[in-house]
Design a protein around this motif. Structure first.
Motif, PDB file in Angstrom:
ATOM      1  N   THR A  51       0.815  -1.220   0.000  1.00  0.00           N
ATOM      2  CA  THR A  51       0.000   0.000   0.000  1.00  0.00           C
ATOM      3  C   THR A  51       0.845   1.264   0.000  1.00  0.00           C
ATOM      4  O   THR A  51       0.337   2.345  -0.325  1.00  0.00           O
ATOM      5  CB  THR A  51      -0.910   0.024   1.242  1.00  0.00           C
ATOM      6  N   GLY A  52       2.135   1.154   0.348  1.00  0.00           N
ATOM      7  CA  GLY A  52       3.019   2.323   0.342  1.00  0.00           C
ATOM      8  C   GLY A  52       3.851   2.451  -0.907  1.00  0.00           C
ATOM      9  O   GLY A  52       4.825   3.212  -0.930  1.00  0.00           O
ATOM     10  N   ALA A  53       3.484   1.725  -1.977  1.00  0.00           N
ATOM     11  CA  ALA A  53       4.251   1.774  -3.221  1.00  0.00           C
ATOM     12  C   ALA A  53       4.352   3.207  -3.722  1.00  0.00           C
ATOM     13  O   ALA A  53       3.377   3.950  -3.729  1.00  0.00           O
ATOM     14  CB  ALA A  53       3.588   0.898  -4.280  1.00  0.00           C
ATOM     15  N   GLY A  54       5.554   3.591  -4.138  1.00  0.00           N
ATOM     16  CA  GLY A  54       5.783   4.940  -4.624  1.00  0.00           C
ATOM     17  C   GLY A  54       6.300   5.890  -3.576  1.00  0.00           C
ATOM     18  O   GLY A  54       6.555   7.058  -3.874  1.00  0.00           O
ATOM     19  N   SER A  55       6.479   5.431  -2.354  1.00  0.00           N
ATOM     20  CA  SER A  55       6.941   6.331  -1.298  1.00  0.00           C
ATOM     21  C   SER A  55       8.454   6.534  -1.338  1.00  0.00           C
ATOM     22  O   SER A  55       8.934   7.636  -1.034  1.00  0.00           O
ATOM     23  CB  SER A  55       6.518   5.800   0.075  1.00  0.00           C
TER      24      SER A  55
END
Length: 742
Positions: A558-562
């Motif tokens: 769910t934190g992809a791209g952080s």
């Protein structure tokens, strides 16, 4: 009426009668305690007044010579980490103290009416007022009125502090009596009105008049004076900017008190009470303060240590941990992701793992006049960011997230001590994976799996883990839904808790001040400023495995791209029910940063922000990414280290808490093969624990590479289900669901 129904009625009536008797006994005991305490206080105070016996013994430290006022006019200055000036805490001279003849005549009248109506009759301690307040307290069975006079409040404000102990109250009364013998009534009233706190940085009536009405104290009207007179009792509760209705009710209470003392006539009261507006005109006295939210936090820390009077007049030079560059980057990231005036508020805080040094603390609020620190003072539900604490608790109990499987399906908890009232859980998108590992459930933020895991680990154990990490929760009690973030927390507490993971289990209390120079140029070395307050909260092995799982979540969960593609990072998103709050709590080795988004006025669903429904991943993650990428520019990329000792994995006993719905169409009864829950408040403990294996060091290529900025990498393949127990047979029973979002 049948004999059976007659017996039932007799039983019910008898139960009610016994309950009334128990309640009556408790009220009588409470009243007796209040009465006894009041009588004891009055006796001691009378002895103080007479100066004999025990009274003299109790007041060995009651000496007016100890009331040393600090020299008026020495500002306290606050500096950032780079030495730049953040602002000054005004001293008395800067606040322009005014004499009684330069105040509106309504102001002292209103203050005496609401705070100390027998001000001119008593000698510093109002025995009649104490008895009256005590009688009211005893009548209702709890403390609802205070008996402190203006002289007592002045002593407390300037010298004794607000510690709630019997000894402090006695000393306060003694000093108030001696002060009243030495000072005239006008002088006491003048000193009180020029030093009392009116909220929103305003000390004294002149500053309060400028803050709320942009006018001098001598120009206040009856209504304005009544509003100010009502604030000192509870400045936050009656804050006109944030609670106008509460302020209006308090103003009307002051007007009634003035009518009762004869300060105003019935005609004046009738005319005043008809007004339902506050007539505020906020002043601009404090607009020159840089970073006001962090500045207020620093001032609060100083007042805890030195007292409000010393801070305002003590000529302190205060050096802090805040980094102005990171402050600018935090504000820029929030404004670029949320650029519109109609956007919700957002808050960001960064702390340094291992030391707790606060490097950035900012809030962007679209409504004018906000001075509430959403980072440190707010309490909002944490959502799925709290799953990291459940994960840490499970690992500490020997659960291997990679090889421990749960069934992802609609879940209803209906049995056991934690589910006296049935509690239903489903995933955000109402999609389910069947049997899946805890690692994969973390990446998918699967509520149904984490609800079961929380019950198996024990809600109380998770609650104790939160306390170990110094997270203040509201309400502060373990509940079945604690693992899904149902309790309110602050972003600062969550940042400090998450910073424990990259520091390999070392918790550091948030630190804002590094050095304080006292008047005369002496450095305060006794208060501990600049020394990190740390403790071991987790083993290195637990922290290592949490880092491993949350690093995967930051890469393709769910934190992809952080992550920025250079610095290894880890984190967890959170979205509360009805989309009232959105979070991203993440960290690298150098910084732990929390981003919160929501409406400060209340839990208002964010269903249409830039045309989309808000989740933790929609806006909080981009803000976090933009800020951290810039903050860590030119900083060395540091990998999360291995532990000194890897965890020992064990089998966690499963409990029977209810039933699972089908992850297809029908439902079935959930009947695990392990023991049933105990009757205590904790989840069942294992009768025996057998080590399964000791974790080995991860391969160097185990940590996934960060995904491209434009598109996250695809999720990993499903974990094998051959080792998981087969699901129970399906039935036609359908489990009720209540929306719970990740």
């Amino acid at each position: 009426m049948s004999p059976r129904r007659h017996d039932d009625l007799d039983f019910i009536l008898a139960q009610r009668g016994r309950k009334r008797k128990r309640t009556g006994r408790l009220k009588r005991r409470r009243r007796a305690g209040l009465a006894a305490g009041t009588i004891a206080s009055i006796v001691v105070i009378v002895l103080l007044t007479l100066g004999i016996g025990a009274g003299t013994a109790l007041t060995a430290g009651c000496d007016l010579n100890t009331l040393r006022p600090v020299e008026i006019g020495q500002n306290s200055f606050v500096f950032a980490r780079d030495g730049s000036l953040l602002g000054s805490i005004p001293a008395e001279r800067n606040r322009e103290p005014v004499s009684l003849n330069r105040m509106s005549p309504w102001l002292p009248k209103a203050t005496i009416a609401i705070e100390d109506k027998r001000f001119y009759q008593h000698g510093g301690v109002d025995y009649v007022g104490i008895v009256r307040a005590a009688w009211t307290d005893v009548s209702v069975g709890k403390k609802v009125q205070g008996g402190s006079t203006i002289a007592q409040q002045l002593v407390r404000q300037l010298y004794t502090g607000s510690e709630k102990t019997f000894q402090r109250k006695i000393k306060e009364a003694c000093l108030a009596i001696k002060l009243s013998r030495k000072w005239s009534k006008p002088k006491i009233l003048d000193e009180y009105l020029n030093t009392v706190f009116y909220g929103n940085h305003a000390y004294g009536v002149e500053a309060a008049s400028q803050t709320y009405f942009s006018k001098h104290a001598k120009d206040l009207t009856l209504l304005q004076a009544a509003l100010l007179a009502g604030l000192p009792q509870a400045p936050s509760d009656y804050d006109p900017f944030h609670n106008p209705q509460g302020a209006l009710d308090r103003r009307d209470e002051v007007l009634r008190a003035m009518l009762g003392t004869g300060a105003i006539t019935l005609r004046q009261y009738d005319r005043a009470i008809r007004s339902n507006t506050l007539g505020l005109k906020p002043g601009r006295i404090y607009t020159q303060i840089k970073e006001p939210y962090f500045f207020s936090y620093v001032r609060d820390e100083l007042e805890k240590q030195y007292g409000a009077n010393t801070v305002r007049e003590g000529g302190l030079k205060v050096y802090t941990t805040i980094d102005p560059r990171l402050q600018r980057l935090a504000n820029k990231a929030i404004h670029e992701v949320l650029p519109y005036k109609t956007d919700p508020a957002a808050a960001l805080v960064s702390v340094e793992p291992g030391t707790g040094a606060i490097r950035a603390m900012t809030t962007v609020v679209r409504t004018k006049g906000n001075q509430f620190n959403l980072v440190a003072q707010s309490g909002r539900q944490a959502g799925s960011t709290f799953k990291a604490l459940v994960l840490a608790s499970a690992i500490e109990k020997g659960v291997d997230p990679d090889t421990t499987y749960y069934t992802s399906a609609p879940f209803t908890c209906s049995t056991g001590p934690w589910c006296q009232t049935p509690w239903s859980v489903h995933t955000y998108e109402n999609t389910y994976s069947g049997s899946e590992s805890l690692t994969r459930a973390t990446l998918q933020s699967d509520n149904t799996v984490y609800a079961q895991l929380t019950l198996d680990v024990g809600p109380r154990y998770v609650w104790q883990m939160a306390h170990r990490l110094d997270i203040a929760m509201n309400p502060d009690t373990p509940v079945a839904s604690i693992g899904l973030g149902s309790l309110a927390v602050s972003p600062l507490d969550m940042a400090a808790a998450y910073a424990t993971f990259p520091s390999m289990g070392i918790y550091a209390k948030p630190m804002a001040i590094t050095k304080v120079i006292l008047p005369g140029g002496h450095v305060d070395t006794e208060s501990g400023w600049g020394r990190p307050q740390t403790k071991r909260a987790l083993s290195q092995g637990v922290a290592w495995k949490v880092n491993d799982v949350l690093q995967q979540n930051a890469a393709y969960g769910t934190g992809a791209g952080s992550c920025d593609g250079t610095h290894p990072c880890a984190g967890k998103t959170g979205t509360t029910e009805n989309h009232d709050d959105a979070w991203y709590d993440g960290y690298t080795r150098q910084l732990a940063t929390v981003v919160w988004m929501g409406y400060p006025k209340g839990e208002i669903p964010m269903l249409d922000v830039h045309g989309v429904t808000v989740q933790g991943a929609t806006f909080a993650v981009p803000i976090w990414h933009d800020y951290m990428a810039a903050a860590l520019w030119h900083h060395k990329a540091l990998a999360f280290p291995p532990p000194d000792k890897y965890p020992v994995w064990r089998t966690l006993p499963r409990g029977n808490y209810g039933y699972l719905g089908s992850y297809y169409t029908n439902t079935y009864t959930y009947t695990p093969t392990t023991e049933t829950p105990a009757t205590t408040a904790e989840a069942p403990a294992a009768t025996t624990t057998k080590p399964v294996h000791v974790a080995t060091a991860p391969a160097k290529n185990k940590t996934p590479a960060p995904p491209p900025q434009t598109e996250p990498s695809p999720p990993p393949p499903p974990a094998p289900v051959t080792t998981a127990p087969p699901p129970p047979p399906e039935t036609t029973t359908e489990a009720p669901t209540t929306p719970t979002t990740p």
